[in-house]
Write an enzyme that holds these catalytic residues in place. Structure first.
Site, PDB file in Angstrom:
ATOM      1  N   THR A  86       0.874  -1.191   0.000  1.00  0.00           N
ATOM      2  CA  THR A  86       0.000   0.000   0.000  1.00  0.00           C
ATOM      3  C   THR A  86       0.901   1.227   0.000  1.00  0.00           C
ATOM      4  O   THR A  86       0.957   1.961   0.985  1.00  0.00           O
ATOM      5  CB  THR A  86      -0.934   0.035   1.236  1.00  0.00           C
ATOM      6  N   ARG A 154       9.128  -5.448  12.628  1.00  0.00           N
ATOM      7  CA  ARG A 154      10.270  -4.594  12.282  1.00  0.00           C
ATOM      8  C   ARG A 154      11.179  -5.357  11.337  1.00  0.00           C
ATOM      9  O   ARG A 154      11.468  -6.536  11.567  1.00  0.00           O
ATOM     10  CB  ARG A 154      11.094  -4.261  13.534  1.00  0.00           C
ATOM     11  N   LYS A 207      -2.912   0.533  14.233  1.00  0.00           N
ATOM     12  CA  LYS A 207      -1.675   0.412  13.443  1.00  0.00           C
ATOM     13  C   LYS A 207      -1.077   1.785  13.134  1.00  0.00           C
ATOM     14  O   LYS A 207       0.101   2.051  13.375  1.00  0.00           O
ATOM     15  CB  LYS A 207      -1.989  -0.349  12.153  1.00  0.00           C
ATOM     16  N   PHE A 252      13.036   3.142  21.390  1.00  0.00           N
ATOM     17  CA  PHE A 252      12.766   4.184  20.386  1.00  0.00           C
ATOM     18  C   PHE A 252      13.098   5.586  20.873  1.00  0.00           C
ATOM     19  O   PHE A 252      12.413   6.552  20.576  1.00  0.00           O
ATOM     20  CB  PHE A 252      11.313   4.077  19.875  1.00  0.00           C
ATOM     21  N   CYS A 263       7.686   2.086   6.505  1.00  0.00           N
ATOM     22  CA  CYS A 263       6.447   2.272   7.278  1.00  0.00           C
ATOM     23  C   CYS A 263       6.251   3.671   7.855  1.00  0.00           C
ATOM     24  O   CYS A 263       5.239   4.318   7.587  1.00  0.00           O
ATOM     25  CB  CYS A 263       6.379   1.255   8.408  1.00  0.00           C
TER      26      CYS A 263
HETATM   27  C1  UDX Z   1       8.513  -0.083  11.803  1.00  0.00           C
HETATM   28  C2  UDX Z   1       7.745  -0.486  13.065  1.00  0.00           C
HETATM   29  O1  UDX Z   1       8.638  -0.599  14.157  1.00  0.00           O
HETATM   30  C3  UDX Z   1       6.987  -1.764  12.837  1.00  0.00           C
HETATM   31  O2  UDX Z   1       6.232  -2.094  13.986  1.00  0.00           O
HETATM   32  C4  UDX Z   1       6.060  -1.531  11.645  1.00  0.00           C
HETATM   33  O3  UDX Z   1       5.258  -2.631  11.392  1.00  0.00           O
HETATM   34  C5  UDX Z   1       6.877  -1.161  10.423  1.00  0.00           C
HETATM   35  O4  UDX Z   1       7.628   0.007  10.713  1.00  0.00           O
HETATM   36  P1  UDX Z   1      10.788  -0.755  10.619  1.00  0.00           P
HETATM   37  O5  UDX Z   1      10.410   0.241   9.559  1.00  0.00           O
HETATM   38  O6  UDX Z   1      11.281  -2.087  10.194  1.00  0.00           O
HETATM   39  O7  UDX Z   1       9.521  -1.046  11.565  1.00  0.00           O
HETATM   40  O8  UDX Z   1      11.919  -0.082  11.482  1.00  0.00           O
HETATM   41  P2  UDX Z   1      12.137   0.473  12.959  1.00  0.00           P
HETATM   42  O9  UDX Z   1      13.086  -0.405  13.661  1.00  0.00           O
HETATM   43  O10 UDX Z   1      10.861   0.753  13.618  1.00  0.00           O
HETATM   44  O11 UDX Z   1      12.898   1.850  12.618  1.00  0.00           O
HETATM   45  C6  UDX Z   1      12.301   2.847  11.802  1.00  0.00           C
HETATM   46  C7  UDX Z   1      13.219   4.022  11.627  1.00  0.00           C
HETATM   47  O12 UDX Z   1      13.357   4.741  12.834  1.00  0.00           O
HETATM   48  C8  UDX Z   1      14.639   3.683  11.183  1.00  0.00           C
HETATM   49  O13 UDX Z   1      15.068   4.627  10.236  1.00  0.00           O
HETATM   50  C9  UDX Z   1      15.448   3.782  12.454  1.00  0.00           C
HETATM   51  O14 UDX Z   1      16.803   4.071  12.226  1.00  0.00           O
HETATM   52  C10 UDX Z   1      14.735   4.906  13.157  1.00  0.00           C
HETATM   53  N1  UDX Z   1      14.882   4.846  14.617  1.00  0.00           N
HETATM   54  C11 UDX Z   1      14.288   3.843  15.325  1.00  0.00           C
HETATM   55  C12 UDX Z   1      15.589   5.854  15.274  1.00  0.00           C
HETATM   56  O15 UDX Z   1      16.126   6.776  14.647  1.00  0.00           O
HETATM   57  N2  UDX Z   1      15.665   5.801  16.630  1.00  0.00           N
HETATM   58  C13 UDX Z   1      15.104   4.816  17.376  1.00  0.00           C
HETATM   59  O16 UDX Z   1      15.217   4.860  18.606  1.00  0.00           O
HETATM   60  C14 UDX Z   1      14.393   3.799  16.698  1.00  0.00           C
END
Ligand code: UDX
Length: 444
Positions: A86, A154, A207, A252, A263
């Site tokens: 999507t 993730r 979500k 996070f 996402c």
């Molecule tokens: C995310 C959600 O966590 C997941 O539940 C959803 O279904 C899809 O999107 P993902 O995109 O795989 O998962 O990555 P995630 O680990 O959440 O990180 C997303 C972004 O945030 C990355 O660019 C990461 O570097 C950044 N991030 C994450 C930070 O800059 N700081 C943090 O503390 C955590």
């Protein structure tokens, strides 16, 4: 119980393989014959730790099959999960539902017994109910029910997230839908996973609200990091100090160059479109999106400042280009903004990434790619850490220093201990941490 999983992208393939591991009979469908053939040969279309073994094990056990024939898979299934893409629609930020309704069209054309259709793809609030109406209209002869079952996987730890989730969310409005999903997730009862049954719209919104909240948490700590730099505080300690408050939580809160990925950027935008549509503004999320966009540019400034105000004619060595480690995914990676901006300012940009280079080569023209981290360091004026791959933590800093023209590191993920790097002879800039000599920045 038999299920069909439509779409063998990230979510479909991981969810299909994990449901098979739960003991269900799963058929994964994709219209891309080449992709199906490759998966059947054991070649995964994405890099996800443990996925190849999981798929092989469940195929060998006869619980997991792949096909391009949607009809065969759907006719036999008790539940059909829609796990197609999507993406953000070009121009307006809305989620593009072409693939979802395309799959629904195909399902409606071939289903021959009462079936539950479950949206696993992230779909805007109201979509699952629209699908229900669609099926009622297209197949008034059959009780086709719907449910919403968003994923929270993730990349890089998707299998663990599926097998040991914090919770499972099921939007259901009929007994049968509830029973089927309860049965599908039954193994999780053993580890006492909360399974939330809600209405359709509630599940869909959970979500979007989850991802937007997490994006907000990251953006918050990123802005606090900027303030830390100004006042001489340490963002790592601030994150720990606030995160230990149980109401906030420690996850996070890692400051960095801004969130990316498949996402957060897409889902925050889509939620904003929904909020607009219903005239119920989400100012916090609007700000998050704007601040995160601006942050990538800010990182360019940070790098140029570290180089004395200009990178023109300088060699910039970048380690890590994916949006986070343990993935080969380049979608919405901050590198896609930062690297071209450095090139535009006249830098020679070299880069290395353990898994992302194949895709990145296409997306980042003009970048010189290395075979390993050291392959891009000879004569470099600055080393930029953009993604926190574990292998960068163990770099031989003496070797790095000897190779570089200027011993200078800009660490946008705080992977190094500042004292160690400075002791190794580098000038070092990281995110939200005080200057290593203890001097306070000047007040403005
Ligand atoms: C995310 C959600 O966590 C997941 O539940 C959803 O279904 C899809 O999107 P993902 O995109 O795989 O998962 O990555 P995630 O680990 O959440 O990180 C997303 C972004 O945030 C990355 O660019 C990461 O570097 C950044 N991030 C994450 C930070 O800059 N700081 C943090 O503390 C955590």
């Amino acid at each position: 119980m038999r299920i069909a999983m439509i779409g063998t992208g990230y979510v479909g393939l991981v969810s299909g393989a994990c449901f098979a591991e739960f003991g269900l009979d799963v058929v994964c469908v994709d219209r891309d014959a080449d992709k199906i053939a490759r998966i059947e040969r054991g070649e995964m279309p994405i890099y996800e730790p443990g996925l190849d073994e999981l798929v092989a094990r469940n195929r060998d056990a006869g619980r997991l099959a792949f096909t391009t024939e949607l009809g065969d898979a759907v006719r036999e299934a008790d539940a059909v999960f829609i796990a197609v893409g999507t993406p953000t629609r070009r121009g307006d930020g809305h989620a593009d539902l072409t693939y979802v309704f395309g799959a629904a069209e195909d399902i409606a054309a071939c289903v021959s017994r009462p079936t539950l259709v479950v949206t696993k793809s992230t779909v805007p609030v109201g979509t699952t109910r629209r699908l229900w109406d669609f099926f009622r209209e297209r197949r008034p002869d059959l009780p086709i029910e719907v449910a919403s079952n968003p994923e929270f996987l993730r990349e890089g730890s998707a299998i663990g997230d599926f097998m040991r989730p914090d919770r499972v969310v099921c939007g259901v409005e009929t007994e049968r839908a509830r029973d089927i999903l309860a049965q599908a997730y039954r193994p999780l009862n053993l580890i006492e996973t909360p399974i939330l049954f809600t209405g359709l719209e509630t599940a869909e919104l959970i979500k979007y609200a989850t991802n937007s909240f997490l994006a907000m948490k990251i953006t918050f700590i990123n802005e606090i990091a900027d303030l830390c730099e100004k006042v001489g505080a340490d963002v790592q300690a601030v994150a720990k100090g606030i995160g230990l408050d149980g109401r906030i939580g420690r996850k996070f809160l890692h400051a960095g160059p801004g969130y990316g990925g498949s996402c957060f950027p897409k889902d925050t935008l889509a939620l904003l479109r929904t909020a607009e549509q219903y005239d119920s503004p989400l100012r916090t999320v609007e700000t998050v999106v704007a601040v995160n966009e601006a942050r990538k540019r800010r990182m360019v400034r940070k790098i140029t400042d570290a180089c004395g105000g200009s990178v023109a004619g300088r060699a910039v060595a970048v380690l890590g280009v994916t949006f986070k480690p343990n993935t080969d995914d380049m979608r919405e990676s901050p590198s896609l903004v930062i690297l071209p901006a450095l090139q535009a300012e006249g830098a020679e940009v070299r880069a290395y990434d353990p898994k992302g280079m194949e895709e990145a080569r296409r997306l980042l023209p003009g970048v010189i790619w290395g075979e390993d981290p050291y392959g891009i360091l000879e004569g470099a004026d600055v080393l930029v850490i953009l993604t926190e791959w574990n292998e960068f933590r163990g770099l031989d800093l003496d070797r790095v220093r000897r190779m570089m023209r200027e011993p200078r590191i800009v660490d946008l993920r705080n992977v190094f201990d500042p004292e160690r790097v400075v002791r190794a002879g580098f000038s070092y800039v990281s995110i939200g941490r005080p200057a290593i000599d203890g001097s306070l920045p000047e007040k403005h």
